[in-house]
Motif scaffolding. Structure first.
Motif, mmCIF file in Angstrom:
data_model
loop_
_atom_site.group_PDB
_atom_site.id
_atom_site.type_symbol
_atom_site.label_atom_id
_atom_site.label_comp_id
_atom_site.label_asym_id
_atom_site.label_seq_id
_atom_site.Cartn_x
_atom_site.Cartn_y
_atom_site.Cartn_z
ATOM 1 N N PRO A 1 0.828 -1.214 0.000
ATOM 2 C CA PRO A 1 0.000 0.000 0.000
ATOM 3 C C PRO A 1 0.861 1.262 0.000
ATOM 4 N N PHE A 2 1.502 1.525 -1.123
ATOM 5 C CA PHE A 2 2.468 2.623 -1.229
ATOM 6 C C PHE A 2 1.813 3.987 -1.033
ATOM 7 N N TRP A 3 0.492 4.049 -1.173
ATOM 8 C CA TRP A 3 -0.196 5.329 -1.007
ATOM 9 C C TRP A 3 -0.113 5.855 0.424
ATOM 10 N N LYS A 4 0.264 4.991 1.350
ATOM 11 C CA LYS A 4 0.391 5.428 2.746
ATOM 12 C C LYS A 4 1.701 6.168 3.000
ATOM 13 N N ASP A 5 2.617 6.093 2.027
ATOM 14 C CA ASP A 5 3.855 6.874 2.161
ATOM 15 C C ASP A 5 3.503 8.356 2.230
ATOM 16 N N LYS A 6 4.267 9.104 3.003
ATOM 17 C CA LYS A 6 4.006 10.541 3.115
ATOM 18 C C LYS A 6 4.880 11.324 2.143
ATOM 19 N N ASP A 7 4.261 12.241 1.429
ATOM 20 C CA ASP A 7 4.995 13.146 0.548
ATOM 21 C C ASP A 7 5.824 14.076 1.429
ATOM 22 N N PRO A 8 7.163 14.046 1.307
ATOM 23 C CA PRO A 8 7.998 14.845 2.205
ATOM 24 C C PRO A 8 7.765 16.352 2.094
ATOM 25 N N SER A 9 7.281 16.800 0.951
ATOM 26 C CA SER A 9 7.101 18.248 0.771
ATOM 27 C C SER A 9 5.773 18.752 1.330
ATOM 28 N N THR A 10 4.783 17.841 1.438
ATOM 29 C CA THR A 10 3.450 18.276 1.898
ATOM 30 C C THR A 10 3.003 17.590 3.178
ATOM 31 N N ARG B 1 1.399 14.909 3.152
ATOM 32 C CA ARG B 1 0.150 14.237 2.819
ATOM 33 C C ARG B 1 0.412 12.814 2.332
ATOM 34 N N ASP B 2 -0.664 11.990 2.304
ATOM 35 C CA ASP B 2 -0.555 10.668 1.704
ATOM 36 C C ASP B 2 -0.092 10.803 0.255
ATOM 37 N N ALA B 3 0.757 9.858 -0.160
ATOM 38 C CA ALA B 3 1.286 9.922 -1.525
ATOM 39 C C ALA B 3 0.180 9.804 -2.564
ATOM 40 N N MET B 4 -0.870 9.046 -2.231
ATOM 41 C CA MET B 4 -2.004 8.869 -3.134
ATOM 42 C C MET B 4 -3.247 8.694 -2.273
ATOM 43 N N SER B 5 -4.401 9.012 -2.821
ATOM 44 C CA SER B 5 -5.633 8.983 -2.040
ATOM 45 C C SER B 5 -6.755 8.344 -2.840
ATOM 46 N N MET B 6 -7.823 7.978 -2.124
ATOM 47 C CA MET B 6 -9.064 7.658 -2.831
ATOM 48 C C MET B 6 -9.366 8.852 -3.725
ATOM 49 N N THR B 7 -9.688 8.603 -5.007
ATOM 50 C CA THR B 7 -9.730 9.702 -5.971
ATOM 51 C C THR B 7 -11.056 9.750 -6.713
ATOM 52 N N LEU B 8 -11.668 10.929 -6.713
ATOM 53 C CA LEU B 8 -12.845 11.215 -7.533
ATOM 54 C C LEU B 8 -12.441 12.249 -8.570
ATOM 55 N N ALA C 1 -2.682 6.339 -17.238
ATOM 56 C CA ALA C 1 -2.355 7.609 -17.893
ATOM 57 C C ALA C 1 -3.177 8.745 -17.299
ATOM 58 N N ALA C 2 -4.468 8.482 -17.042
ATOM 59 C CA ALA C 2 -5.322 9.512 -16.453
ATOM 60 C C ALA C 2 -4.879 9.838 -15.029
ATOM 61 N N LEU C 3 -4.577 8.798 -14.249
ATOM 62 C CA LEU C 3 -4.146 9.026 -12.871
ATOM 63 C C LEU C 3 -2.762 9.684 -12.820
ATOM 64 N N GLY C 4 -1.954 9.425 -13.851
ATOM 65 C CA GLY C 4 -0.638 10.052 -13.900
ATOM 66 C C GLY C 4 -0.715 11.565 -14.001
ATOM 67 N N LYS C 5 -1.797 12.084 -14.591
ATOM 68 C CA LYS C 5 -1.999 13.533 -14.648
ATOM 69 C C LYS C 5 -2.355 14.099 -13.273
ATOM 70 N N ILE C 6 -2.958 13.277 -12.433
ATOM 71 C CA ILE C 6 -3.350 13.713 -11.088
ATOM 72 C C ILE C 6 -2.206 13.544 -10.103
ATOM 73 N N TYR C 7 -1.427 12.459 -10.290
ATOM 74 C CA TYR C 7 -0.292 12.160 -9.399
ATOM 75 C C TYR C 7 0.990 12.055 -10.227
ATOM 76 N N PRO C 8 1.492 13.176 -10.730
ATOM 77 C CA PRO C 8 2.634 13.124 -11.656
ATOM 78 C C PRO C 8 3.926 12.642 -11.015
ATOM 79 N N ARG C 9 3.997 12.678 -9.669
ATOM 80 C CA ARG C 9 5.260 12.285 -9.019
ATOM 81 C C ARG C 9 5.272 10.828 -8.566
ATOM 82 N N ILE C 10 4.227 10.069 -8.890
ATOM 83 C CA ILE C 10 4.161 8.668 -8.493
ATOM 84 C C ILE C 10 4.295 7.777 -9.716
#
Length: 544
Positions: free
Chosen positions: A357-366, A368-375, A423-432
């Motif tokens: 579950p890599f989304w639980k990693d914290k973004d060091p700059s923010t 925040r969770d690295a990734m989230s449930m996404t709408l 590809a769509a999610l990559g636009k939302i999470y470009p650093r993952i």
């Protein structure tokens, strides 16, 4: 899900120590055919077995129906993708009763803005908004949520909730029966656009409501539906406080297939549905007809014909005209119209197995969770994250979409669908780099392309109330001509709450009462069944 069309306590009926009822001893061991081994078919078969009947199950694919839990190859047992039903509200009291009986575990579902989701990202028009609660989203989202609450309040939402919670059947019927003739022929979008609450806001507010909604996600796929469909969902809390079944919801129908109920009329201890069916369901049912004997005859795809006292068809209603040859006089002309006019919604899901579950990693700059449930308004629409626990692979539902969004995926392979979603999610999470975490092959489903289903679930259009009432009331057969008696229908598309497992179970239990009554049995006087109170509590009838 106490009503509102038929406020009968199904959970109490099933749990009562007197049981569901009794059939004459002369009928003990009589065979009844169950067409479809999904949840509705398995619940009906299980309860009919307990009454002393011998359910013979026909299945064209696999046990479970649209409770289909895909076990990922090479992953530990229970690491699954829910291709069908995956979230079950706490108000599904009868469903959860069977979950408890089988010893299954329910856990909060990671819906947007819930604790189970940890965090949510709403991404619209190229902008992302991170939140762990509604208050952290921009003001316009709160305005939309407040407008929705206000619009519901204007049609008696609070009063209906109180009546349902107190199980005041008279109040539920009075409130609901005042809404049916007003809203049957009006769409969901009509309700939103013309409500006082939304009409004073902008189009952008309505657009956000359609794209994101509140509770389970966006609502715009349902905008063409009858508003009664939506009232039923929100008034019975289908859209809140939802759970998943650990290890997969398919365990429920499969568990009923293999379970000995402990006490059953006529059958010796240890009897199971699997045992009564020699370990496997019969093949696809190809024909239902009236035999010369007056009994019903089912013929499977290999040409084997068997006669039964009763037949219960739990398959989707369109299959009675496209896959199963039925004698036309088994149903009235008006019932055939209702069965044919059922309108199914499309649905598509694509899942991948990931290493952790890599989304639980914290973004060091923010922080925040690295990734989230996404709408999002992108083609993925809803993306859900499933953490199976420490040391186990995790699962991502890359995209869960309905109707036109689902049709965009229809021609594509599982891999192509995964690539489009990434590809769509990559636009939302470009650093993952999500692809670097994927292990194994993606898995996908489009229920509308499966000949055994032809759609995910019913979505009633304006004017469909009369059709739904005919189908739901079909188990009440005393006034039917003899040629139409003995065949019953059940399933979530027969229910008033399509797409919800509770509706599949409630219609199964209606049919159990109908079959019991047809064979000369009855419910215990201390525990009346749905048919015993139908004249008083049944759905209102609109003029034809």
């Amino acid at each position: 899900m106490y009503g509102p069309d038929f406020p009968f306590p199904f959970d109490s009926w099933v749990e009562h120590p007197a049981g569901l009822g009794r059939i004459p001893q002369s009928q003990h061991g009589a065979e009844v055919a169950i067409i479809g081994a999904g949840l509705s078919g398995m619940v009906a078969a299980y309860e009919l077995m307990k009454l002393g009947l011998k359910p013979i199950v026909y299945e064209s694919s696999r046990i479970g129906g649209r409770l289909r839990s895909h076990q990922f190859a090479n992953a530990p047992e229970g690491v699954i993708a829910e291709l069908g039903g995956m979230r079950f509200p706490a108000s599904s009291r009868t469903f959860l009763r069977y979950v408890r009986e089988l010893g299954l575990e329910a856990r909060p579902f990671p819906n947007p803005l819930t604790t189970a989701a940890r965090s949510t990202v709403v991404h619209l028009e190229g902008k992302s908004h991170y939140a762990e609660s509604l208050d952290q989203l921009p003001a316009i989202f709160r305005e939309v949520a407040e407008a929705w609450d206000e619009a519901l309040a204007a049609v008696g939402f609070g009063e209906m909730q109180r009546a349902i919670r107190s199980r005041d059947s008279a109040a539920v019927k009075s409130l609901w029966d005042s809404l049916v003739p007003v809203w049957d022929e009006r769409t969901f979008y009509d309700f939103v656009a013309n409500s006082t609450a939304f009409s004073k806001l902008s189009f952008r507010h309505r657009e956000i409501f359609g794209q994101v909604g509140f509770g389970t996600g966006g609502w715009d796929s349902d905008f063409p539906n009858s508003m009664l469909e939506i009232f039923r969902v929100v008034m019975t809390n289908c859209d809140t406080d939802q759970y998943l079944i650990v290890g997969g919801a398919e365990q429920l129908p499969r568990g009923l297939w293999e379970r000995s109920p402990g006490t059953a009329t006529h059958w010796p201890a240890g009897t199971t549905l699997a045992g009564l069916n020699d370990g496997a369901p019969r093949a696809r049912a190809k024909k239902i007809s009236r035999a010369r004997s007056g009994r019903l005859e089912v013929t499977d795809e290999w040409g084997t014909a068997s006669e039964y006292e009763c037949v219960l068809a739990t398959c989707q209603s369109w299959l009675l005209t496209t896959e199963i040859e039925c004698d036309e006089d088994l149903f009235s002309a008006k019932m055939w119209t209702a069965l044919d006019r059922t309108r199914y919604m499309q649905s598509s899901k694509t899942f991948v197995l990931v290493d952790r579950p890599f989304w639980k990693d914290k973004d060091p700059s923010t922080g925040r969770d690295a990734m989230s449930m996404t709408l999002t308004d992108r083609l993925t629409r809803g993306t859900y994250l499933f953490d199976n626990g420490d040391g186990l692979p995790a699962v991502i539902c890359l995209t869960y979409s309905w109707m036109s969004d689902a049709l965009k995926m229809l021609p594509h392979t599982a891999r192509r669908r995964a690539d489009l979603a990434l590809a769509a999610l990559g636009k939302i999470y470009p650093r993952i780099d999500m692809s670097s975490h994927i292990i194994g092959d993606p898995v996908t489903v489009s229920w509308e392309s499966d000949r055994n289903f032809l759609g995910a679930f019913k979505g009633a259009l304006p004017g469909h109330y009369r059709y739904n009432r005919r189908m739901y009331s079909h188990f009440m057969q005393d006034k039917f001509p003899d040629v139409e008696r003995g065949i019953f229908i059940a399933g979530d598309d027969v229910s008033w709450t399509p797409a919800w497992a509770e509706g599949a179970i409630q219609t199964a239990l209606n049919s159990v009462w109908g079959i019991m009554h047809h064979l000369g049995g009855s419910a215990d006087p201390d525990n009346p069944g749905p048919g015993d109170v139908y004249d008083r509590l049944g759905p209102m009838e609109l003029p034809e």
